[in-house]
Design an enzyme around this catalytic site. Structure first.
Site, PDB file in Angstrom:
ATOM      1  CG  ASP A   1       7.056  -9.145   1.147  1.00 11.53           C
ATOM      2  OD1 ASP A   1       7.788  -8.147   1.002  1.00 11.53           O
ATOM      3  OD2 ASP A   1       6.194  -9.228   2.047  1.00 11.53           O
TER       4      ASP A   1
ATOM      5  N   GLY B   1       2.935  -5.504  10.611  1.00 12.32           N
ATOM      6  CA  GLY B   1       3.479  -5.041  11.877  1.00 12.32           C
ATOM      7  C   GLY B   1       4.385  -6.027  12.582  1.00 12.32           C
TER       8      GLY B   1
ATOM      9  N   GLY C   1       2.138   2.319   2.778  1.00 13.05           N
ATOM     10  CA  GLY C   1       2.087   2.787   4.154  1.00 13.05           C
ATOM     11  C   GLY C   1       3.388   2.600   4.914  1.00 13.05           C
ATOM     12  CG  PHE C   2       6.899  -0.664   6.081  1.00 17.20           C
ATOM     13  CD1 PHE C   2       6.855  -0.976   7.429  1.00 17.20           C
ATOM     14  CD2 PHE C   2       8.136  -0.688   5.442  1.00 17.20           C
ATOM     15  CE1 PHE C   2       8.005  -1.304   8.131  1.00 17.20           C
ATOM     16  CE2 PHE C   2       9.291  -1.002   6.129  1.00 17.20           C
ATOM     17  CZ  PHE C   2       9.221  -1.325   7.480  1.00 17.20           C
TER      18      PHE C   2
ATOM     19  CB  CYS D   1      25.541 -23.488  -7.979  1.00 19.27           C
ATOM     20  SG  CYS D   1      25.273 -22.479  -6.502  1.00 19.27           S
TER      21      CYS D   1
ATOM     22  CG  HIS E   1      23.044 -19.064  -4.668  1.00 19.78           C
ATOM     23  ND1 HIS E   1      23.021 -20.421  -4.936  1.00 19.78           N
ATOM     24  CD2 HIS E   1      23.103 -18.940  -3.311  1.00 19.78           C
ATOM     25  CE1 HIS E   1      23.068 -21.086  -3.799  1.00 19.78           C
ATOM     26  NE2 HIS E   1      23.117 -20.222  -2.801  1.00 19.78           N
TER      27      HIS E   1
ATOM     28  CD  GLN F   1      -0.286  -3.271  11.115  1.00 23.39           C
ATOM     29  OE1 GLN F   1       0.393  -3.615  12.095  1.00 23.39           O
ATOM     30  NE2 GLN F   1       0.263  -3.079   9.920  1.00 23.39           N
TER      31      GLN F   1
ATOM     32  CB  SER G   1      -0.903   0.010   1.232  1.00 21.50           C
ATOM     33  OG  SER G   1      -0.126   0.205   2.409  1.00 21.50           O
TER      34      SER G   1
END
Length: 378
Positions: free
Chosen positions: A267, A217, A96-97, A310, A336, A190, A94
């Site tokens: 994520d 959060g 927001g963070f 690799c 990798h 939250q 969003s």
């Protein structure tokens, strides 16, 4: 709804879920790790390379794309998928963070957040309606409601007011969402580290009957034990027939433990961020390739890995590239690390299918961390 969650199986040993999320841009096998493409690119990786490592969905950042190139330009390009040549699923957060973490001068009101751009210092504003406008223009498959992410630690009074505001903002996001048949809107639970606030937030958002839910959060500086405690009582309150997303988590131990608590989506910038410093995740644990002991090590980065890096390059060569600040070195270590986490989630899904995720967790922890209770972040 724009997406549909299909529950395939629950692990008898751990309770973890095996599922699929059907989106307008393909089906996602869960539990899944989502590489982060903050500015419409996963750092140093091409879309073709991401497909090669079987990334089924990536995340892009509303705040950063709002600042540059601007959501209207992305919309003119045909949306984010067309703009970045990615035909698989995309999730956008969003913003927001980032507003709360990157902008030093900000003012939170009921309407939204006024802040200064970390790039230009320009005065800007994002509220629920603006966050929806931006994400509708970006055209992501999954959008996140605009929320306030309280810091850790924080006083209960602040967290309670913030959590209630997040709920009111979620209702405004629903009202402002212009493309519900094409883009799924997830709510964000939250409540900080307070159980009753978490439970209240979860129940309020579930009552809104959204296509999916995130737990926000967390991974903001609290001990992992506290994060797991919050997950243990929050996740069971979320619908079993909809996806559950734990935001900002990407260390191997937390991915496995999160799956055990019933999380479907994760994520984190971790794999690409540490790769830029020459730190890699291998089947034998963390390996810092810039260390001098690898100068004459002509073996693969991880002898048990079949990724492009690799298969083709030695530790000595990778060390040389990283020490020389060559972009190829960062590309190869990033490739990798992303491959490692995507493969780990395939192993997690297989272990759920075989009803042995707790056994797999113990085997992995001992091999990677040398302990069942890791002391390091990754």
């Amino acid at each position: 709804m724009a997406i549909r969650y299909e529950l395939i199986k629950e692990c008898k040993q751990s309770g973890a879920r095996l599922g699929r999320i059907h989106t307008p841009h393909g089906t996602i096998d869960t539990p899944i790790f989502m590489p982060v493409g903050t500015q419409a690119t996963v750092k140093t990786m091409s879309p073709e390379e991401l497909k090669e490592m079987d990334a089924q969905i990536i995340l892009s950042n509303t705040y950063h794309l709002f600042l540059r190139p601007g959501h209207e330009i992305v919309k003119e390009a045909g949306g984010l998928h067309s703009f970045m040549n990615w035909d698989r699923a995309i999730l956008t957060d969003s913003g927001g963070f980032q507003v709360f973490s990157l902008s030093q001068l900000r003012k939170i009101t009921e309407e939204g957040v006024s802040f200064r751009s970390h790039l230009s210092g320009e005065k800007l504003f994002i509220g629920p309606e603006k966050a929806m406008e931006i994400q509708n223009a970006l055209g992501s498959d999954i959008m996140m409601a605009f929320d306030e992410c309280p810091p850790y630690p924080a006083e209960r009074e602040y967290v309670e007011a913030s959590t209630e505001r997040t709920y009111r903002w979620a209702k405004r996001c629903i009202a402002a969402h212009q493309r519900p048949d094409e883009q799924a809107l997830f709510g964000i639970v939250q409540g900080g580290m307070f159980r009753d606030l978490r439970e209240r937030s979860a129940r309020q958002l579930v009552d809104l009957d959204l296509p999916g839910y995130a737990v926000g959060g967390l991974s903001v500086g609290e001990p992992k034990e506290l994060m797991y405690e919050v997950l243990s009582y929050t996740t069971p309150l979320l619908p079993k027939d909809k996806p559950r997303y734990l935001m900002g988590v990407g260390s191997p131990d937390a991915l496995i433990q999160g799956a055990i608590y019933g999380i479907d989506m994760f994520d984190c910038v971790l794999p690409t961020r540490i790769a830029r410093n020459g730190t890699t995740m291998t089947s034998q644990g963390r390996l810092v390739i810039r260390n001098a002991k690898f100068a004459r090590d002509f073996t693969p980065l991880d002898p048990n890995c079949d990724c492009y890096t690799c298969r083709n390059y030695t530790r000595a060569y990778l060390r040389h590239l990283i020490k020389a600040d060559e972009t190829l070195g960062i590309r190869l270590t990033s490739y990798h690390n992303l491959y490692f986490l995507l493969k780990l989630m395939k192993q997690v899904r297989r272990a759920i299918q075989e009803d042995r995720l707790l056994d797999f967790q113990n085997e992995f922890m001992l091999q990677y961390y040398g302990s069942l209770t890791p002391q390091t972040a990754f």
